[in-house]
Design a protein around this motif. Structure first.
Motif, PDB file in Angstrom:
ATOM      1  N   ILE A  32      22.779 -26.574  49.339  1.00 25.16           N
ATOM      2  CA  ILE A  32      21.485 -25.943  49.029  1.00 25.16           C
ATOM      3  C   ILE A  32      21.466 -25.446  47.593  1.00 25.16           C
ATOM      4  CG2 ILE A  32      19.959 -24.006  49.576  1.00 25.16           C
ATOM      5  CD1 ILE A  32      19.839 -26.191  51.667  1.00 25.16           C
ATOM      6  N   LYS A  33      22.602 -24.916  47.132  1.00 20.01           N
ATOM      7  CA  LYS A  33      22.679 -24.349  45.773  1.00 20.01           C
ATOM      8  C   LYS A  33      22.321 -25.368  44.695  1.00 20.01           C
ATOM      9  CE  LYS A  33      26.239 -20.836  46.692  1.00 20.01           C
ATOM     10  NZ  LYS A  33      27.644 -20.425  46.400  1.00 20.01           N
ATOM     11  N   VAL A  34      22.653 -26.633  44.922  1.00 19.78           N
ATOM     12  CA  VAL A  34      22.444 -27.650  43.879  1.00 19.78           C
ATOM     13  C   VAL A  34      21.347 -28.649  44.248  1.00 19.78           C
ATOM     14  CG1 VAL A  34      24.830 -27.475  43.096  1.00 19.78           C
ATOM     15  CG2 VAL A  34      24.243 -29.150  44.866  1.00 19.78           C
ATOM     16  N   SER A  35      20.674 -28.439  45.378  1.00 18.55           N
ATOM     17  CA  SER A  35      19.729 -29.434  45.897  1.00 18.55           C
ATOM     18  C   SER A  35      18.384 -29.432  45.191  1.00 18.55           C
ATOM     19  CB  SER A  35      19.509 -29.209  47.393  1.00 18.55           C
ATOM     20  OG  SER A  35      18.772 -28.000  47.606  1.00 18.55           O
ATOM     21  N   GLY A  36      18.039 -28.318  44.572  1.00 18.75           N
ATOM     22  CA  GLY A  36      16.714 -28.196  43.984  1.00 18.75           C
ATOM     23  C   GLY A  36      15.690 -27.628  44.948  1.00 18.75           C
ATOM     24  N   GLY A  37      16.110 -27.332  46.159  1.00 16.12           N
ATOM     25  CA  GLY A  37      15.205 -26.760  47.149  1.00 16.12           C
ATOM     26  C   GLY A  37      14.615 -27.818  48.069  1.00 16.12           C
ATOM     27  N   LEU A  38      14.074 -27.359  49.184  1.00 13.76           N
ATOM     28  CA  LEU A  38      13.578 -28.259  50.215  1.00 13.76           C
ATOM     29  C   LEU A  38      12.526 -29.235  49.697  1.00 13.76           C
ATOM     30  CD1 LEU A  38      12.745 -27.486  53.885  1.00 13.76           C
ATOM     31  CD2 LEU A  38      10.956 -28.449  52.454  1.00 13.76           C
ATOM     32  N   PHE A  39      11.611 -28.779  48.863  1.00  7.76           N
ATOM     33  CA  PHE A  39      10.530 -29.657  48.409  1.00  7.76           C
ATOM     34  C   PHE A  39      11.044 -30.796  47.527  1.00  7.76           C
ATOM     35  CE2 PHE A  39       8.330 -25.476  48.949  1.00  7.76           C
ATOM     36  CZ  PHE A  39       7.591 -25.827  50.069  1.00  7.76           C
ATOM     37  N   ARG A  40      11.994 -30.495  46.628  1.00 12.09           N
ATOM     38  CA  ARG A  40      12.508 -31.518  45.704  1.00 12.09           C
ATOM     39  C   ARG A  40      13.599 -32.375  46.330  1.00 12.09           C
ATOM     40  NH1 ARG A  40      12.037 -26.745  42.770  1.00 12.09           N
ATOM     41  NH2 ARG A  40      10.370 -26.757  41.196  1.00 12.09           N
ATOM     42  N   ASP A  41      14.281 -31.824  47.327  1.00 15.88           N
ATOM     43  CA  ASP A  41      15.414 -32.536  47.936  1.00 15.88           C
ATOM     44  C   ASP A  41      15.005 -33.311  49.177  1.00 15.88           C
ATOM     45  OD1 ASP A  41      18.142 -33.154  48.812  1.00 15.88           O
ATOM     46  OD2 ASP A  41      17.827 -31.570  50.292  1.00 15.88           O
ATOM     47  N   MET A  42      14.306 -32.660  50.078  1.00 11.47           N
ATOM     48  CA  MET A  42      13.997 -33.245  51.382  1.00 11.47           C
ATOM     49  C   MET A  42      12.579 -33.807  51.437  1.00 11.47           C
ATOM     50  SD  MET A  42      14.196 -31.294  55.043  1.00 11.47           S
ATOM     51  CE  MET A  42      13.720 -32.062  56.585  1.00 11.47           C
ATOM     52  N   MET A  43      11.606 -32.972  51.083  1.00 11.54           N
ATOM     53  CA  MET A  43      10.214 -33.400  51.223  1.00 11.54           C
ATOM     54  C   MET A  43       9.794 -34.435  50.191  1.00 11.54           C
ATOM     55  SD  MET A  43       6.657 -31.178  51.515  1.00 11.54           S
ATOM     56  CE  MET A  43       7.148 -30.210  52.935  1.00 11.54           C
ATOM     57  N   ILE A  44      10.566 -34.618  49.137  1.00 12.79           N
ATOM     58  CA  ILE A  44      10.169 -35.579  48.109  1.00 12.79           C
ATOM     59  C   ILE A  44       9.987 -36.981  48.710  1.00 12.79           C
ATOM     60  CG2 ILE A  44      12.518 -36.173  47.366  1.00 12.79           C
ATOM     61  CD1 ILE A  44      11.336 -36.122  44.447  1.00 12.79           C
ATOM     62  N   HIS A  45      10.766 -37.317  49.734  1.00 12.10           N
ATOM     63  CA  HIS A  45      10.582 -38.596  50.436  1.00 12.10           C
ATOM     64  C   HIS A  45       9.197 -38.652  51.079  1.00 12.10           C
ATOM     65  CE1 HIS A  45      14.316 -40.836  50.231  1.00 12.10           C
ATOM     66  NE2 HIS A  45      15.010 -39.747  50.487  1.00 12.10           N
ATOM     67  N   ASP A  46       8.805 -37.561  51.714  1.00 18.42           N
ATOM     68  CA  ASP A  46       7.523 -37.525  52.411  1.00 18.42           C
ATOM     69  C   ASP A  46       6.360 -37.495  51.430  1.00 18.42           C
ATOM     70  OD1 ASP A  46       8.901 -37.232  54.972  1.00 18.42           O
ATOM     71  OD2 ASP A  46       9.367 -35.215  54.268  1.00 18.42           O
ATOM     72  N   LEU A  47       6.551 -36.853  50.296  1.00 16.47           N
ATOM     73  CA  LEU A  47       5.516 -36.842  49.264  1.00 16.47           C
ATOM     74  C   LEU A  47       5.299 -38.250  48.713  1.00 16.47           C
ATOM     75  CD1 LEU A  47       6.616 -33.534  47.511  1.00 16.47           C
ATOM     76  CD2 LEU A  47       4.522 -33.875  48.852  1.00 16.47           C
ATOM     77  N   ASP A  48       6.394 -38.996  48.565  1.00 14.04           N
ATOM     78  CA  ASP A  48       6.248 -40.383  48.136  1.00 14.04           C
ATOM     79  C   ASP A  48       5.524 -41.199  49.207  1.00 14.04           C
ATOM     80  OD1 ASP A  48       6.956 -42.809  46.452  1.00 14.04           O
ATOM     81  OD2 ASP A  48       7.905 -43.321  48.360  1.00 14.04           O
ATOM     82  N   MET A  49       5.871 -40.990  50.474  1.00 13.46           N
ATOM     83  CA  MET A  49       5.190 -41.703  51.543  1.00 13.46           C
ATOM     84  C   MET A  49       3.709 -41.356  51.573  1.00 13.46           C
ATOM     85  SD  MET A  49       7.266 -43.738  53.050  1.00 13.46           S
ATOM     86  CE  MET A  49       6.394 -44.132  54.554  1.00 13.46           C
ATOM     87  N   ALA A  50       3.374 -40.105  51.324  1.00 18.77           N
ATOM     88  CA  ALA A  50       1.979 -39.686  51.307  1.00 18.77           C
ATOM     89  C   ALA A  50       1.198 -40.451  50.239  1.00 18.77           C
ATOM     90  CB  ALA A  50       1.886 -38.187  51.065  1.00 18.77           C
ATOM     91  N   ARG A  51       1.757 -40.532  49.037  1.00 13.33           N
ATOM     92  CA  ARG A  51       1.100 -41.275  47.949  1.00 13.33           C
ATOM     93  C   ARG A  51       0.935 -42.739  48.319  1.00 13.33           C
ATOM     94  NH1 ARG A  51       3.938 -42.262  43.830  1.00 13.33           N
ATOM     95  NH2 ARG A  51       2.124 -42.673  42.501  1.00 13.33           N
ATOM     96  N   TRP A  52       1.968 -43.309  48.914  1.00 13.67           N
ATOM     97  CA  TRP A  52       1.982 -44.728  49.280  1.00 13.67           C
ATOM     98  C   TRP A  52       0.927 -45.039  50.335  1.00 13.67           C
ATOM     99  CZ3 TRP A  52       5.368 -47.422  53.257  1.00 13.67           C
ATOM    100  CH2 TRP A  52       5.490 -48.787  52.987  1.00 13.67           C
ATOM    101  N   LEU A  53       0.763 -44.141  51.293  1.00 17.55           N
ATOM    102  CA  LEU A  53      -0.177 -44.370  52.385  1.00 17.55           C
ATOM    103  C   LEU A  53      -1.614 -44.024  52.000  1.00 17.55           C
ATOM    104  CD1 LEU A  53       2.009 -42.943  55.284  1.00 17.55           C
ATOM    105  CD2 LEU A  53       1.513 -45.355  54.858  1.00 17.55           C
TER     106      LEU A  53
END
Length: 328
Positions: A160-181
């Motif tokens: 978690i310390k180096v991940s950049g936070g949930l939005f940049r680490d985990m949700m970034i995949h879903d944000l890309d999917m949102a744009r794609w769809l």
């Protein structure tokens, strides 16, 4: 035969190296990692040799590099690849800082090298089929997109310390999917979040439970929900609702066996985590990259996609902090 070299011999690096080894079109020549033992083990497994970055970029035989090392190394490695004229397959995120990603965008554009950012979920066979049906007009104009993404358990605090936070680490995949769809850029981002799973995550200033609403200029809405804990497995679902109906892609299970008895109807739980769930997607995205190299085609996900998804993650983090929607 396409000659590849890889930076990173960790968990994701092992997946990519294995997929290169399975391909009849490519070979892995070099492995580079600060962990000498990990590099040696991966190189030995796939007939490669351990080298340093200078050797990789100086070797004219190397057509492309796979950047699967830690996120903080992505930018300098991509820039070095641009200078050497090597094509790049880069794991997400390109960087955790959008200003640095913009510098990468400029370097890639100036060098004119092929650059692919590994948003692997675009290549999942089920999500890909949903996208194809959507673009074929199967449900008409998109009005709502709902993306659910929940991990089976939280990562350690050290990550978690180096991940950049949930939005940049985990949700970034879903944000890309949102744009794609959605096929149009979101114009507003609103986020809420809590720490409900692991207090250690909250102490580090991050959240483990979050929801984001994206709104587009046409009025289409996308809702994304993330959690760092799903006791039943890796929860990955997409629903797209349009004027003419709905498309839905659900979770994958190890088998399709269904048991029906007096207690109810039971199936297997969703596959445990991303390594299992997206095994096909990792293989297909490498094939896509090789296709682009052979045909000199534009990758499905490029450096601009990496930047735009990160900007949405930044906006979500800002919205969570201020409690207000952020215009894009």
């Amino acid at each position: 035969m396409i000659t590849l070299s890889q930076f990173g011999a960790g968990r994701i690096g092992k997946i990519h190296a294995s997929n290169v080894a399975r391909s009849a079109r490519a070979r892995l020549k070099y492995v580079v990692d600060v962990d000498e033992a990990a590099a040696q083990a991966l190189a030995k497994a796939h007939g490669a040799v351990v080298a340093d970055a200078e050797t990789v970029f100086a070797d004219a035989d190397v057509d492309a590099v796979i950047v699967a090392s830690s996120t903080d190394t992505h930018k300098p490695l991509v820039e070095a690849a641009c200078t050497a004229g090597k094509a790049v397959f880069c794991e997400k995120p390109v960087d955790l800082d959008s200003a640095r990603v913009k510098e990468v965008v400029r370097a890639v554009e100036k060098a004119g090298v092929l650059f692919f950012v590994a948003f692997n979920r675009r290549f999942d066979p089920n999500f890909s089929a949903l996208h194809k049906a959507l673009r074929a007009g199967r449900i008409g104009k998109v009005e709502q997109v709902i993306i659910t993404s929940r991990d089976p358990g939280p990562p350690p605090a050290s990550y978690i310390k180096v991940s950049g936070g949930l939005f940049r680490d985990m949700m970034i995949h879903d944000l890309d999917m949102a744009r794609w769809l959605l096929a149009e850029e979101p114009t507003e981002v609103f986020a809420v979040g809590s720490c409900l799973v692991d207090p250690a995550i909250g102490k580090l200033g991050d959240v483990d439970t979050a929801a984001v609403t994206l709104t587009t200029a046409s009025g289409a809405i996308c809702q994304i929900t993330n959690s760092r804990r799903a006791v039943y497995g890796y929860d990955q679902r997409i629903e797209v609702f349009g004027a003419g109906g709905m498309l839905r892609a659900g979770n994958r299970t190890d088998t399709t066996v269904e048991v029906s008895d007096g207690t109810g109807v039971m199936t297997d739980k969703p596959m445990f985590f991303f390594l299992e769930r997206y095994a096909d997607a990792y293989r297909i995205e490498l094939d896509h990259f090789l296709d682009c190299l052979e045909k000199k085609a534009t990758p499905m996900a490029g450096v601009e996609d990496g930047l735009r998804s990160l900007l949405l993650a930044d906006a979500a983090a800002q919205s969570l902090k201020t409690g207000r929607p952020v215009k894009q």
